[in-house]
Design a protein around this motif. Structure first.
Motif, mmCIF file in Angstrom:
data_model
loop_
_atom_site.group_PDB
_atom_site.id
_atom_site.type_symbol
_atom_site.label_atom_id
_atom_site.label_comp_id
_atom_site.label_asym_id
_atom_site.label_seq_id
_atom_site.Cartn_x
_atom_site.Cartn_y
_atom_site.Cartn_z
ATOM 1 N N ILE A 253 67.486 -14.437 -19.916
ATOM 2 C CA ILE A 253 67.525 -15.838 -20.353
ATOM 3 C C ILE A 253 68.900 -16.185 -20.934
ATOM 4 O O ILE A 253 69.465 -17.237 -20.626
ATOM 5 C CB ILE A 253 66.393 -16.129 -21.367
ATOM 6 N N GLN B 99 71.052 -16.678 -18.043
ATOM 7 C CA GLN B 99 70.688 -17.805 -17.196
ATOM 8 C C GLN B 99 70.910 -19.149 -17.870
ATOM 9 O O GLN B 99 71.248 -20.120 -17.198
ATOM 10 C CB GLN B 99 69.225 -17.648 -16.755
ATOM 11 N N VAL B 100 70.724 -19.200 -19.174
ATOM 12 C CA VAL B 100 70.997 -20.459 -19.879
ATOM 13 C C VAL B 100 72.471 -20.809 -19.687
ATOM 14 O O VAL B 100 72.824 -21.960 -19.410
ATOM 15 C CB VAL B 100 70.625 -20.348 -21.375
ATOM 16 N N CYS C 113 73.143 -22.364 -16.287
ATOM 17 C CA CYS C 113 72.678 -23.730 -15.988
ATOM 18 C C CYS C 113 73.862 -24.677 -15.833
ATOM 19 O O CYS C 113 73.739 -25.736 -15.242
ATOM 20 C CB CYS C 113 71.754 -24.252 -17.093
ATOM 21 N N CYS D 282 65.030 -21.261 -15.955
ATOM 22 C CA CYS D 282 65.026 -21.174 -17.427
ATOM 23 C C CYS D 282 63.764 -21.796 -18.012
ATOM 24 O O CYS D 282 63.179 -21.274 -18.954
ATOM 25 C CB CYS D 282 66.258 -21.854 -18.006
ATOM 26 N N SER E 75 60.806 -18.910 -20.263
ATOM 27 C CA SER E 75 60.638 -18.690 -21.696
ATOM 28 C C SER E 75 59.245 -18.119 -21.998
ATOM 29 O O SER E 75 59.075 -17.389 -22.962
ATOM 30 C CB SER E 75 60.926 -19.957 -22.497
#
Lengths: 322, 95
Positions: A140, A143-144, A147, A162, A166
């Protein structure tokens, strides 16, 4: 046109491209892009897609042995999501001109890589908790940051991923919490899983910036938005308090808060292990690839039959219309 | 594209009644029915849609991004198409 004119055309195109990237304008599939940008993106997106697909295996290993029906339903939903994420990413790579078949061949032949983390075995149920908490947690963070990557289809796939991801981390942490608050034996299971997954999770961010071959150019093109070391530090800073809440100990004697830096200091990562796994010598490399290739080969007749059926339906519809 | 891959389809989803279908991505499927079913599994696992369109990617015709400046040129100098171009006195209401 002379060679000089072609070269200056190329330079003008590249300058215009870089200006677009610098201005945070997204690059879309039909826009002009340097060949290196295209290649680098295909490599990175495919590697990401392959990781999602191979990542189904270590968790799939526990689907039939999840301790309750609720845990089983949750784990099934998570593994389905991983398949979906792989598909979003393959589609994004295909907008760059790579075919699905080429991408899968790349994975099956070992020409393309997937995340080294999935070459470790899932030995106990606590590993499913540790994977959700640490592996999805690390994913995460990565990947955040992605974005905001410069390539439109990749950024859009990342946003979608994303949103879905979560729950993956929360379900893992919930498993860890249940074990950590359980019997002494359950707590020991949770600690053992943390011991085995902590360092591999840190390796997921890739080599240290000074040893990362693709990083500088990828940052300039905004394919990557943060360096490997920055993201790794961010993950550690987020995760240490979560481990403290569980009452578990992170297996790093050098780990301590550095008030001056405002970050946790941590010990040296065993890069020799990382490179061994990348070269195919991890505990599960051969098994993971063998399972993937077997699934692909055994599904071949289904893919062919579906195409034959579609063709038959099309011909029948044509004959009726005539 | 390789002949052994199933054809590529573009997927459009109406997220709720009253809104437009919006492009969400693409997938491979042997025929339209399978494309719709795959789109359900890939793009609406959390009730993201109430209606799905699939279109074969090869049936989509697109404008050329290289022509962008010339192609959109006709609209560029027509600011009078926007309401903010006009001055309305403060005393005049409901306009």
């Amino acid at each position: 046109m002379s060679i000089q004119a072609v070269n200056s055309d190329q330079q003008a195109l590249e300058a215009a491209f870089q200006a677009k990237v610098d201005a945070e304008t997204k690059i879309e599939p039909k826009d002009w892009m340097p060949e290196g940008y295209r290649r680098n993106l295909i490599r990175q997106i495919a590697q990401h897609a392959h990781s999602e697909i191979i990542g189904m295996q270590p968790e799939g290993n526990w689907l039939t042995r999840a301790p309750t029906l609720r845990r089983k339903a949750v784990l099934m939903a998570k593994v389905q999501d991983e398949a979906g994420h792989g598909l979003y990413l393959y589609s994004a790579a295909e907008t760059l001109g790579a075919s699905r078949e080429e991408l899968l061949d790349g994975l099956h032949s070992g020409r393309m890589k997937y995340s080294s983390i999935f070459n470790y075995p899932t030995l106990s149920w606590a590993d499913i908790g540790a994977i959700g908490w640490l592996v999805d947690g690390a994913a995460i963070v990565n990947q955040v940051a992605l974005c905001r990557t410069s390539y439109g289809p990749y950024a859009r796939a990342m946003v979608r991923i994303c949103k879905e991801e979560s729950f993956h981390q929360r379900q893992g942490y919930e498993i860890m919490m249940t074990l950590a608050q359980g019997s002494a034996q359950q707590k020991a299971m949770a600690q053992d899983a943390l011991n085995r997954w902590w360092w591999p999770a840190l390796m997921m961010f890739g080599p240290s910036d000074k040893d990362s071959p693709h990083s500088a150019q990828s940052m300039k093109w905004k394919i990557k938005r943060n360096s490997n070391d920055e993201l790794r530090q961010k993950f550690i800073d987020m995760t240490v308090p979560q481990a403290e809440y569980l009452g578990l100990t992170i297996p790093d004697p050098a780990l301590r808060w550095n008030a001056e830096r405002g970050h946790y200091d941590f010990g040296e990562i065993d890069w020799a292990e990382f490179h061994q796994i990348l070269q195919g010598n991890g505990p599960c490399n051969r098994q993971r690839l063998r399972t993937r290739i077997q699934a692909h080969e055994e599904g071949r007749w289904v893919r062919e039959a579906a195409l034959a059926h579609a063709e038959k339906q099309r011909l029948r519809a044509e004959a009726q219309a005539a | 594209m390789s002949s052994r891959d199933w054809p590529l389809w573009e997927v459009f989803i109406r997220s709720k009644q009253g809104l437009d279908h919006k492009h969400v991505g693409s997938l491979h499927a042997a025929d339209a029915q399978m494309a719709i079913e795959h789109a359900r599994d890939v793009y609406t696992r959390r009730l993201e849609g109430v209606s799905i369109w699939v279109v074969k990617s090869s049936d989509i015709h697109a404008s050329n991004p290289d022509d962008k400046p010339a192609f959109y040129d006709p609209a560029e100098d027509k600011v009078y198409r926007h309401p903010t171009f006009y001055t309305v006195p403060d005393a005049v209401k409901h306009m």
